[in-house]
Write a protein that holds these residues in place. Structure first.
Motif, PDB file in Angstrom:
ATOM      1  N   PRO A   1     -29.694  38.917  -8.996  1.00  0.00           N
ATOM      2  CA  PRO A   1     -29.498  39.825 -10.499  1.00  0.00           C
ATOM      3  C   PRO A   1     -28.897  38.367 -11.557  1.00  0.00           C
ATOM      4  CG  PRO A   1     -27.194  40.791  -8.759  1.00  0.00           C
ATOM      5  CD  PRO A   1     -28.156  39.839  -8.492  1.00  0.00           C
ATOM      6  N   LYS A   2     -28.648  37.448 -11.430  1.00  0.00           N
ATOM      7  CA  LYS A   2     -28.721  36.113 -12.274  1.00  0.00           C
ATOM      8  C   LYS A   2     -30.336  35.558 -12.283  1.00  0.00           C
ATOM      9  CE  LYS A   2     -25.717  33.612  -9.624  1.00  0.00           C
ATOM     10  NZ  LYS A   2     -24.772  32.501  -9.262  1.00  0.00           N
ATOM     11  N   TYR A   3     -31.141  36.249 -11.825  1.00  0.00           N
ATOM     12  CA  TYR A   3     -32.791  35.916 -11.772  1.00  0.00           C
ATOM     13  C   TYR A   3     -33.728  37.026 -12.595  1.00  0.00           C
ATOM     14  CZ  TYR A   3     -31.161  31.481 -10.108  1.00  0.00           C
ATOM     15  OH  TYR A   3     -30.185  30.776  -9.847  1.00  0.00           O
ATOM     16  N   GLY A   4     -32.276  38.548 -12.781  1.00  0.00           N
ATOM     17  CA  GLY A   4     -33.555  39.192 -13.227  1.00  0.00           C
ATOM     18  C   GLY A   4     -33.599  40.382 -12.208  1.00  0.00           C
ATOM     19  N   PHE A   5     -32.988  40.759 -11.047  1.00  0.00           N
ATOM     20  CA  PHE A   5     -32.914  41.961 -10.276  1.00  0.00           C
ATOM     21  C   PHE A   5     -31.970  42.646 -10.157  1.00  0.00           C
ATOM     22  CE2 PHE A   5     -35.320  38.078  -8.238  1.00  0.00           C
ATOM     23  CZ  PHE A   5     -36.558  38.965  -7.555  1.00  0.00           C
ATOM     24  N   LYS A   6     -32.605  43.863 -10.347  1.00  0.00           N
ATOM     25  CA  LYS A   6     -31.921  44.948 -10.689  1.00  0.00           C
ATOM     26  C   LYS A   6     -30.999  45.516  -9.037  1.00  0.00           C
ATOM     27  CE  LYS A   6     -34.236  46.204 -14.801  1.00  0.00           C
ATOM     28  NZ  LYS A   6     -34.327  45.004 -15.674  1.00  0.00           N
ATOM     29  N   GLN A   7     -29.951  46.029  -8.726  1.00  0.00           N
ATOM     30  CA  GLN A   7     -29.601  46.304  -8.325  1.00  0.00           C
ATOM     31  C   GLN A   7     -29.846  47.547  -7.828  1.00  0.00           C
ATOM     32  OE1 GLN A   7     -24.923  45.377  -8.210  1.00  0.00           O
ATOM     33  NE2 GLN A   7     -25.421  43.202  -7.919  1.00  0.00           N
ATOM     34  N   ASN A   8     -29.677  48.080  -6.692  1.00  0.00           N
ATOM     35  CA  ASN A   8     -29.846  49.672  -5.850  1.00  0.00           C
ATOM     36  C   ASN A   8     -31.216  50.541  -6.785  1.00  0.00           C
ATOM     37  OD1 ASN A   8     -29.458  52.357  -4.648  1.00  0.00           O
ATOM     38  ND2 ASN A   8     -26.667  52.583  -5.162  1.00  0.00           N
ATOM     39  N   ALA A   9     -32.134  49.352  -6.063  1.00  0.00           N
ATOM     40  CA  ALA A   9     -33.538  49.615  -6.410  1.00  0.00           C
ATOM     41  C   ALA A   9     -34.068  51.584  -5.734  1.00  0.00           C
ATOM     42  CB  ALA A   9     -34.856  49.085  -5.217  1.00  0.00           C
ATOM     43  N   ALA A  10     -32.859  51.732  -4.581  1.00  0.00           N
ATOM     44  CA  ALA A  10     -33.299  53.180  -4.482  1.00  0.00           C
ATOM     45  C   ALA A  10     -32.612  54.314  -4.923  1.00  0.00           C
ATOM     46  CB  ALA A  10     -31.969  53.269  -2.620  1.00  0.00           C
TER      47      ALA A  10
ATOM     48  N   ILE B   1     -29.946  51.551   4.537  1.00  0.00           N
ATOM     49  CA  ILE B   1     -29.219  50.608   3.880  1.00  0.00           C
ATOM     50  C   ILE B   1     -28.235  51.193   3.743  1.00  0.00           C
ATOM     51  CG2 ILE B   1     -28.258  48.169   2.558  1.00  0.00           C
ATOM     52  CD1 ILE B   1     -31.147  47.915   1.918  1.00  0.00           C
ATOM     53  N   PRO B   2     -26.725  50.208   4.994  1.00  0.00           N
ATOM     54  CA  PRO B   2     -25.147  51.340   5.028  1.00  0.00           C
ATOM     55  C   PRO B   2     -24.903  51.738   3.206  1.00  0.00           C
ATOM     56  CG  PRO B   2     -24.879  49.617   6.207  1.00  0.00           C
ATOM     57  CD  PRO B   2     -26.668  49.456   5.807  1.00  0.00           C
ATOM     58  N   GLU B   3     -24.331  53.148   2.223  1.00  0.00           N
ATOM     59  CA  GLU B   3     -24.139  53.213   1.531  1.00  0.00           C
ATOM     60  C   GLU B   3     -23.398  52.071   0.633  1.00  0.00           C
ATOM     61  OE1 GLU B   3     -24.070  54.475  -2.191  1.00  0.00           O
ATOM     62  OE2 GLU B   3     -25.683  55.586  -0.336  1.00  0.00           O
ATOM     63  N   GLU B   4     -22.260  51.427   1.715  1.00  0.00           N
ATOM     64  CA  GLU B   4     -21.635  50.158   0.811  1.00  0.00           C
ATOM     65  C   GLU B   4     -22.360  48.528   0.712  1.00  0.00           C
ATOM     66  OE1 GLU B   4     -20.591  49.493   5.482  1.00  0.00           O
ATOM     67  OE2 GLU B   4     -21.317  51.377   4.349  1.00  0.00           O
ATOM     68  N   HIS B   5     -23.342  48.834   1.043  1.00  0.00           N
ATOM     69  CA  HIS B   5     -24.715  47.734   0.643  1.00  0.00           C
ATOM     70  C   HIS B   5     -25.835  48.184  -0.468  1.00  0.00           C
ATOM     71  CE1 HIS B   5     -22.150  44.917   3.245  1.00  0.00           C
ATOM     72  NE2 HIS B   5     -22.385  45.490   4.320  1.00  0.00           N
TER      73      HIS B   5
ATOM     74  N   MET C   1     -41.976  41.946  10.008  1.00  0.00           N
ATOM     75  CA  MET C   1     -40.443  42.174   8.928  1.00  0.00           C
ATOM     76  C   MET C   1     -40.147  43.894   9.177  1.00  0.00           C
ATOM     77  SD  MET C   1     -39.328  41.724   5.627  1.00  0.00           S
ATOM     78  CE  MET C   1     -40.320  40.383   5.061  1.00  0.00           C
ATOM     79  N   ASN C   2     -41.058  44.802  10.104  1.00  0.00           N
ATOM     80  CA  ASN C   2     -40.519  46.007   9.944  1.00  0.00           C
ATOM     81  C   ASN C   2     -39.816  46.317  11.374  1.00  0.00           C
ATOM     82  OD1 ASN C   2     -40.687  48.915   9.913  1.00  0.00           O
ATOM     83  ND2 ASN C   2     -42.761  49.282   9.454  1.00  0.00           N
ATOM     84  N   LYS C   3     -38.867  45.831  10.805  1.00  0.00           N
ATOM     85  CA  LYS C   3     -37.459  45.933  12.384  1.00  0.00           C
ATOM     86  C   LYS C   3     -36.225  45.894  11.914  1.00  0.00           C
ATOM     87  CE  LYS C   3     -40.571  43.780  16.046  1.00  0.00           C
ATOM     88  NZ  LYS C   3     -41.993  42.575  14.764  1.00  0.00           N
ATOM     89  N   PRO C   4     -35.799  46.960  12.412  1.00  0.00           N
ATOM     90  CA  PRO C   4     -34.179  47.431  11.771  1.00  0.00           C
ATOM     91  C   PRO C   4     -33.781  46.686  12.091  1.00  0.00           C
ATOM     92  CG  PRO C   4     -34.615  48.887  13.902  1.00  0.00           C
ATOM     93  CD  PRO C   4     -36.142  47.969  13.887  1.00  0.00           C
ATOM     94  N   GLU C   5     -33.163  45.705  12.181  1.00  0.00           N
ATOM     95  CA  GLU C   5     -32.600  43.912  12.523  1.00  0.00           C
ATOM     96  C   GLU C   5     -32.875  43.356  11.411  1.00  0.00           C
ATOM     97  OE1 GLU C   5     -35.830  42.790  16.008  1.00  0.00           O
ATOM     98  OE2 GLU C   5     -34.598  44.342  15.349  1.00  0.00           O
ATOM     99  N   HIS C   6     -34.015  43.581  10.687  1.00  0.00           N
ATOM    100  CA  HIS C   6     -34.111  42.639   9.348  1.00  0.00           C
ATOM    101  C   HIS C   6     -33.514  43.488   7.906  1.00  0.00           C
ATOM    102  CE1 HIS C   6     -36.548  39.787  11.579  1.00  0.00           C
ATOM    103  NE2 HIS C   6     -37.749  40.379  12.131  1.00  0.00           N
ATOM    104  N   TRP C   7     -33.470  43.917   8.160  1.00  0.00           N
ATOM    105  CA  TRP C   7     -32.845  44.986   6.874  1.00  0.00           C
ATOM    106  C   TRP C   7     -30.768  45.508   7.141  1.00  0.00           C
ATOM    107  CZ3 TRP C   7     -36.096  46.460   3.482  1.00  0.00           C
ATOM    108  CH2 TRP C   7     -37.145  46.419   3.455  1.00  0.00           C
ATOM    109  N   ARG C   8     -30.490  44.335   7.852  1.00  0.00           N
ATOM    110  CA  ARG C   8     -28.943  44.489   7.819  1.00  0.00           C
ATOM    111  C   ARG C   8     -29.031  43.328   6.413  1.00  0.00           C
ATOM    112  NH1 ARG C   8     -29.596  44.364  13.400  1.00  0.00           N
ATOM    113  NH2 ARG C   8     -29.182  46.294  13.578  1.00  0.00           N
ATOM    114  N   GLU C   9     -27.674  44.003   5.500  1.00  0.00           N
ATOM    115  CA  GLU C   9     -27.144  42.516   4.736  1.00  0.00           C
ATOM    116  C   GLU C   9     -26.357  41.483   5.474  1.00  0.00           C
ATOM    117  OE1 GLU C   9     -25.897  40.847   1.602  1.00  0.00           O
ATOM    118  OE2 GLU C   9     -28.131  40.946   1.734  1.00  0.00           O
TER     119      GLU C   9
END
Length: 184
Positions: free
Chosen positions: A126-135, A145-149, A176-184
């Motif tokens: 967010p320091k560089y202009g990204f907006k959280q929770n694009a979903a 992505i789990p709700e807490e993330h 990148m289309n594999k679940p393991e790449h989608w964990r924060e």
């Protein structure tokens, strides 16, 4: 400032060893380096934006942006995913990551990209202009992505209006289309 003598430039094929060294050192494993290597060979990720930060002849940081699409839109806008951003540990917290992000966003805007997504640190991007929770804005990630993330899935709009015009699931490059790449 610590970034005075840092140059950022597009990575060339001949830079692959430098890119791999930065990724391995920054993440302390082969996983991200392997992902980067696979993405650089993945036709579905093209055109990629791959940037290296150098001080003298030493590569200190690397950032990769790969092409994505928005599912369910017949004419998907040009969208990208930032992954990964790597800076060697002893050079972190000196502004190098920010230089790489800003240069990448500038290059993406120049080629007509409309949005950039990242699954990343909730207080850094967010320091560089990204907006959280694009979903919440209508852009679900490739994998749930789990709700807490939820705030870690972020968007950077490069053009006005495109956020309102398009909605849907962001589909990343095949490598990148594999679940393991989608964990924060």
């Amino acid at each position: 400032m610590a970034t005075d003598n840092i140059q950022v430039r597009e990575a060339k094929d001949s830079d692959l060893n430098n890119v791999m060294a930065v990724e391995k050192e920054a993440f302390g494993s082969e996983e991200e380096a392997n992902l980067v290597s696979n993405l650089l060979e993945d036709k579905s990720a093209e055109p990629v934006i791959s940037l290296l930060a150098f001080k003298k002849n030493e590569a200190l940081g690397h950032i990769l942006f790969t092409k994505a699409t928005i599912d369910g839109n017949t004419s998907s806008p040009l969208v990208y995913i930032l992954a990964p951003l790597a800076v060697k540990p002893k050079h972190q917290r000196q502004g190098i990551g920010g230089m790489l992000i800003n240069e990448g966003l500038k290059k993406l805007k120049a080629i007509g990209a409309e949005m950039v997504f990242v699954l990343g640190h909730e207080s850094y991007y967010p320091k560089y202009g990204f907006k959280q929770n694009a979903a919440r804005m209508g852009f679900s990630p490739t994998y749930p992505i789990p709700e807490e993330h939820a705030d870690a899935w972020m968007i950077y709009p490069l053009s006005s209006g495109s956020i309102d015009e398009f909605k849907g699931r962001v589909v990343c490059a095949d490598a990148m289309n594999k679940p393991e790449h989608w964990r924060e």
